[in-house]
Design a protein around this motif. Structure first.
Motif, PDB file in Angstrom:
ATOM      1  N   THR A   1       4.258  12.120   0.901  1.00 54.06           N
ATOM      2  CA  THR A   1       3.907  12.057  -0.520  1.00 54.06           C
ATOM      3  C   THR A   1       4.368  10.713  -1.043  1.00 54.06           C
ATOM      4  O   THR A   1       5.169  10.009  -0.401  1.00 54.06           O
ATOM      5  CB  THR A   1       4.589  13.174  -1.320  1.00 54.06           C
ATOM      6  N   LEU A   2       3.894  10.364  -2.203  1.00 52.34           N
ATOM      7  CA  LEU A   2       4.328   9.121  -2.826  1.00 52.34           C
ATOM      8  C   LEU A   2       5.837   9.158  -3.060  1.00 52.34           C
ATOM      9  O   LEU A   2       6.540   8.173  -2.808  1.00 52.34           O
ATOM     10  CB  LEU A   2       3.569   8.907  -4.141  1.00 52.34           C
TER      11      LEU A   2
ATOM     12  N   ALA B   1      10.621   1.854  -4.250  1.00 55.95           N
ATOM     13  CA  ALA B   1       9.390   1.730  -5.035  1.00 55.95           C
ATOM     14  C   ALA B   1       8.695   0.397  -4.766  1.00 55.95           C
ATOM     15  O   ALA B   1       7.472   0.331  -4.625  1.00 55.95           O
ATOM     16  CB  ALA B   1       9.694   1.891  -6.523  1.00 55.95           C
ATOM     17  N   ASP B   2       9.478  -0.684  -4.681  1.00 54.13           N
ATOM     18  CA  ASP B   2       8.880  -2.007  -4.469  1.00 54.13           C
ATOM     19  C   ASP B   2       8.209  -2.118  -3.104  1.00 54.13           C
ATOM     20  O   ASP B   2       7.097  -2.627  -2.986  1.00 54.13           O
ATOM     21  CB  ASP B   2       9.928  -3.106  -4.640  1.00 54.13           C
ATOM     22  N   ALA B   3       8.885  -1.649  -2.063  1.00 52.50           N
ATOM     23  CA  ALA B   3       8.295  -1.718  -0.720  1.00 52.50           C
ATOM     24  C   ALA B   3       7.062  -0.821  -0.630  1.00 52.50           C
ATOM     25  O   ALA B   3       6.078  -1.169   0.026  1.00 52.50           O
ATOM     26  CB  ALA B   3       9.320  -1.319   0.331  1.00 52.50           C
ATOM     27  N   THR B   4       7.090   0.316  -1.318  1.00 52.56           N
ATOM     28  CA  THR B   4       5.924   1.201  -1.337  1.00 52.56           C
ATOM     29  C   THR B   4       4.761   0.525  -2.037  1.00 52.56           C
ATOM     30  O   THR B   4       3.617   0.583  -1.570  1.00 52.56           O
ATOM     31  CB  THR B   4       6.277   2.539  -2.010  1.00 52.56           C
ATOM     32  N   ARG B   5       5.029  -0.176  -3.145  1.00 48.30           N
ATOM     33  CA  ARG B   5       3.967  -0.919  -3.840  1.00 48.30           C
ATOM     34  C   ARG B   5       3.351  -1.976  -2.921  1.00 48.30           C
ATOM     35  O   ARG B   5       2.138  -2.145  -2.877  1.00 48.30           O
ATOM     36  CB  ARG B   5       4.516  -1.608  -5.095  1.00 48.30           C
ATOM     37  N   PHE B   6       4.215  -2.712  -2.221  1.00 47.92           N
ATOM     38  CA  PHE B   6       3.726  -3.721  -1.273  1.00 47.92           C
ATOM     39  C   PHE B   6       2.784  -3.073  -0.267  1.00 47.92           C
ATOM     40  O   PHE B   6       1.690  -3.568  -0.003  1.00 47.92           O
ATOM     41  CB  PHE B   6       4.898  -4.342  -0.506  1.00 47.92           C
TER      42      PHE B   6
ATOM     43  N   GLU C   1       5.741  -0.146   9.124  1.00 44.42           N
ATOM     44  CA  GLU C   1       6.282  -1.473   9.445  1.00 44.42           C
ATOM     45  C   GLU C   1       6.041  -2.457   8.301  1.00 44.42           C
ATOM     46  O   GLU C   1       6.867  -3.339   8.071  1.00 44.42           O
ATOM     47  CB  GLU C   1       5.689  -2.000  10.758  1.00 44.42           C
ATOM     48  N   THR C   2       4.938  -2.306   7.588  1.00 46.06           N
ATOM     49  CA  THR C   2       4.670  -3.159   6.429  1.00 46.06           C
ATOM     50  C   THR C   2       5.695  -2.896   5.342  1.00 46.06           C
ATOM     51  O   THR C   2       6.213  -3.831   4.718  1.00 46.06           O
ATOM     52  CB  THR C   2       3.246  -2.917   5.895  1.00 46.06           C
TER      53      THR C   2
ATOM     54  N   LYS D   1       8.734  -1.665   5.779  1.00 44.07           N
ATOM     55  CA  LYS D   1      10.035  -2.171   6.258  1.00 44.07           C
ATOM     56  C   LYS D   1      10.102  -3.693   6.144  1.00 44.07           C
ATOM     57  O   LYS D   1      11.128  -4.248   5.749  1.00 44.07           O
ATOM     58  CB  LYS D   1      10.269  -1.734   7.705  1.00 44.07           C
ATOM     59  N   ALA D   2       9.009  -4.369   6.474  1.00 42.18           N
ATOM     60  CA  ALA D   2       8.969  -5.829   6.351  1.00 42.18           C
ATOM     61  C   ALA D   2       9.090  -6.248   4.892  1.00 42.18           C
ATOM     62  O   ALA D   2       9.716  -7.265   4.581  1.00 42.18           O
ATOM     63  CB  ALA D   2       7.682  -6.376   6.965  1.00 42.18           C
ATOM     64  N   ALA D   3       8.493  -5.468   3.988  1.00 39.28           N
ATOM     65  CA  ALA D   3       8.585  -5.774   2.559  1.00 39.28           C
ATOM     66  C   ALA D   3      10.029  -5.684   2.086  1.00 39.28           C
ATOM     67  O   ALA D   3      10.485  -6.514   1.295  1.00 39.28           O
ATOM     68  CB  ALA D   3       7.694  -4.831   1.752  1.00 39.28           C
ATOM     69  N   ILE D   4      10.751  -4.696   2.569  1.00 40.14           N
ATOM     70  CA  ILE D   4      12.175  -4.567   2.212  1.00 40.14           C
ATOM     71  C   ILE D   4      12.927  -5.828   2.624  1.00 40.14           C
ATOM     72  O   ILE D   4      13.699  -6.391   1.844  1.00 40.14           O
ATOM     73  CB  ILE D   4      12.803  -3.313   2.861  1.00 40.14           C
ATOM     74  N   LEU D   5      12.689  -6.276   3.843  1.00 40.63           N
ATOM     75  CA  LEU D   5      13.364  -7.478   4.337  1.00 40.63           C
ATOM     76  C   LEU D   5      12.973  -8.712   3.535  1.00 40.63           C
ATOM     77  O   LEU D   5      13.824  -9.527   3.174  1.00 40.63           O
ATOM     78  CB  LEU D   5      13.066  -7.685   5.819  1.00 40.63           C
ATOM     79  N   ARG D   6      11.686  -8.873   3.254  1.00 35.39           N
ATOM     80  CA  ARG D   6      11.217 -10.038   2.486  1.00 35.39           C
ATOM     81  C   ARG D   6      11.818 -10.049   1.085  1.00 35.39           C
ATOM     82  O   ARG D   6      12.241 -11.086   0.593  1.00 35.39           O
ATOM     83  CB  ARG D   6       9.692 -10.038   2.373  1.00 35.39           C
TER      84      ARG D   6
END
Length: 169
Positions: free
Chosen positions: A32-33, A42-47, A64-65, A67-72
């Motif tokens: 689910t969202l 929330a930010d990584a989910t938006r990415f 993986e996208t 997780k990568a957003a969290i790192l970025r």
């Protein structure tokens, strides 16, 4: 709901995929969202949702996208904190170098293109121009300035555009 809160448009695509597999409760391949936000933020989910797809093709939420957003994003926060801590060492005054003018132009271009993409509900393209392309322009600017240093006003403008302008869309 007041008309001012109504959607200005909507986007339609096919099925929702989760890591390139059809999302289905029966197979256990389901989020689910709320679960995605709890797992990734929330930010990584938006990415990840923005990157999932703009066309009528199936949207693909890839872990993986996220997780990568969290790192970025974590890396970006660290860079901004470093810059703010060393603000006194930044160059002050008008944008006087070619690198300054080029970076200011790249910021303007990113803002214009990203706004167009948002208006056309092309969220993947908005993510590309509003984050990735702007990051690349910032990195090129840092490299181009060398020992001359970054312009304080441009750095502040970049941070404002990255954190405020594109986050409210």
């Amino acid at each position: 709901m007041d008309k001012r809160h109504w959607p200005r448009g909507y986007r339609c695509n096919g099925h929702i995929m989760l890591n390139s597999e059809k999302m289905s409760k029966s197979t256990g391949n389901f989020r689910t969202l709320r679960q995605a936000i709890e797992e990734f933020s929330a930010d990584a989910t938006r990415f990840c949702l923005a990157d999932a797809g703009d066309s009528l093709d199936d949207a693909n939420f890839v872990f993986e996208t996220a997780k990568a957003a969290i790192l970025r994003l974590t890396k970006e926060i660290s860079w901004m904190e470093e810059v703010l801590a060393a603000e006194a060492s930044l160059r002050v005054g008008p944008s006087s170098t070619y690198a300054d003018r080029d970076f200011a132009n790249e910021i303007n271009l990113a803002m214009k293109l990203t706004e167009q993409h948002y208006q056309n509900y092309m969220f993947r393209e908005a993510l590309k121009t509003g984050f990735y392309d702007l990051q690349a322009a910032r990195n090129e600017y840092r490299f181009s300035c060398g020992t001359g240093g970054l312009n304080c006003d441009l750095v502040w403008r970049f941070m404002d555009v990255q954190t405020v302008k594109f986050c409210v869309e």
